[in-house]
Design an enzyme around this catalytic site. Sequence first.
Site, PDB file in Angstrom:
ATOM      1  N   HIS A 135      -4.279   2.764  10.007  1.00 42.29           N
ATOM      2  CA  HIS A 135      -3.037   3.459  10.355  1.00 42.29           C
ATOM      3  C   HIS A 135      -3.331   4.888  10.809  1.00 42.29           C
ATOM      4  O   HIS A 135      -2.775   5.356  11.809  1.00 42.29           O
ATOM      5  CB  HIS A 135      -2.083   3.492   9.153  1.00 42.29           C
ATOM      6  CG  HIS A 135      -1.243   2.265   8.995  1.00 42.29           C
ATOM      7  ND1 HIS A 135      -1.780   1.043   8.699  1.00 42.29           N
ATOM      8  CD2 HIS A 135       0.109   2.081   9.083  1.00 42.29           C
ATOM      9  CE1 HIS A 135      -0.790   0.145   8.604  1.00 42.29           C
ATOM     10  NE2 HIS A 135       0.353   0.752   8.842  1.00 42.29           N
ATOM     11  N   HIS A 184      -4.840   3.478   0.494  1.00 42.93           N
ATOM     12  CA  HIS A 184      -5.981   4.212   1.035  1.00 42.93           C
ATOM     13  C   HIS A 184      -6.322   5.423   0.174  1.00 42.93           C
ATOM     14  O   HIS A 184      -5.438   6.052  -0.419  1.00 42.93           O
ATOM     15  CB  HIS A 184      -5.705   4.701   2.465  1.00 42.93           C
ATOM     16  CG  HIS A 184      -5.912   3.653   3.501  1.00 42.93           C
ATOM     17  ND1 HIS A 184      -7.153   3.119   3.793  1.00 42.93           N
ATOM     18  CD2 HIS A 184      -5.031   3.033   4.329  1.00 42.93           C
ATOM     19  CE1 HIS A 184      -7.025   2.219   4.751  1.00 42.93           C
ATOM     20  NE2 HIS A 184      -5.747   2.137   5.081  1.00 42.93           N
TER      21      HIS A 184
END
Length: 234
Positions: A135, A184
Amino acid sequence: MKSQRLTPASFLLAGIIFLLLFGVIAWGVYFESNWIRSFDLSWIERIQGTISEGKTAFIMFMTELGSMKAVIAMTIIICIVLFFKHKFAEGLWFGGTILFCAAIGGKVLKKIVERDRPNFLQLIEKTNESFPSGHATATTIFYGFIGMVLILSVYQIWKKVIISFITLVWIGFILFTRIYLGVHFPTDVLAGFLYGLAAVFISIGVYLLIREPLRQLLQKLHLADQSQAFKRAR
């Protein structure tokens, strides 16, 4: 119409600097350095300490605007529009940057490092490699690319400042969502951001170098290219 004097060397140099910074983080992650662990734990605690039900629902929706699938879909639409307007060089440049730097490059880096996802609170489930964040990479390259082209295409300083601010805030928000959702590590998104910046600057530098040869090639293929990136009337 006057062209801004942009030198490929300055963009390539900036790109190399960002790539080196990315390399520092990648090195630390690969060898599990203590400073990487301390940095990640510190920011995870700060960001996930603000979790709430209402905020989570909003973030889960917004974060998908930075996903690789969304970026690829928007890239295809933009390229079709550029080709329709006979801006073939710009379409190939933009599409090629997203394809090779974001989609392929990001995937290769994930396979090389093979970092596991955080084992902290995950608000959505993700199972593939963690480093660098897909992302963060896709968001920085796609929105950063558009932002840079707009910045370089206007002359007024106040316009450049506004475009820069909006671009950085949006990219920063998407990066924040990946840590907030627990999918993440902070260094994953920071690395994706640095790699994305490197890709954007190097891509611009390369385009400035090959722009005219590319347009000449398109003319030989009987494609009347009308690309005008970085050219605006004063």
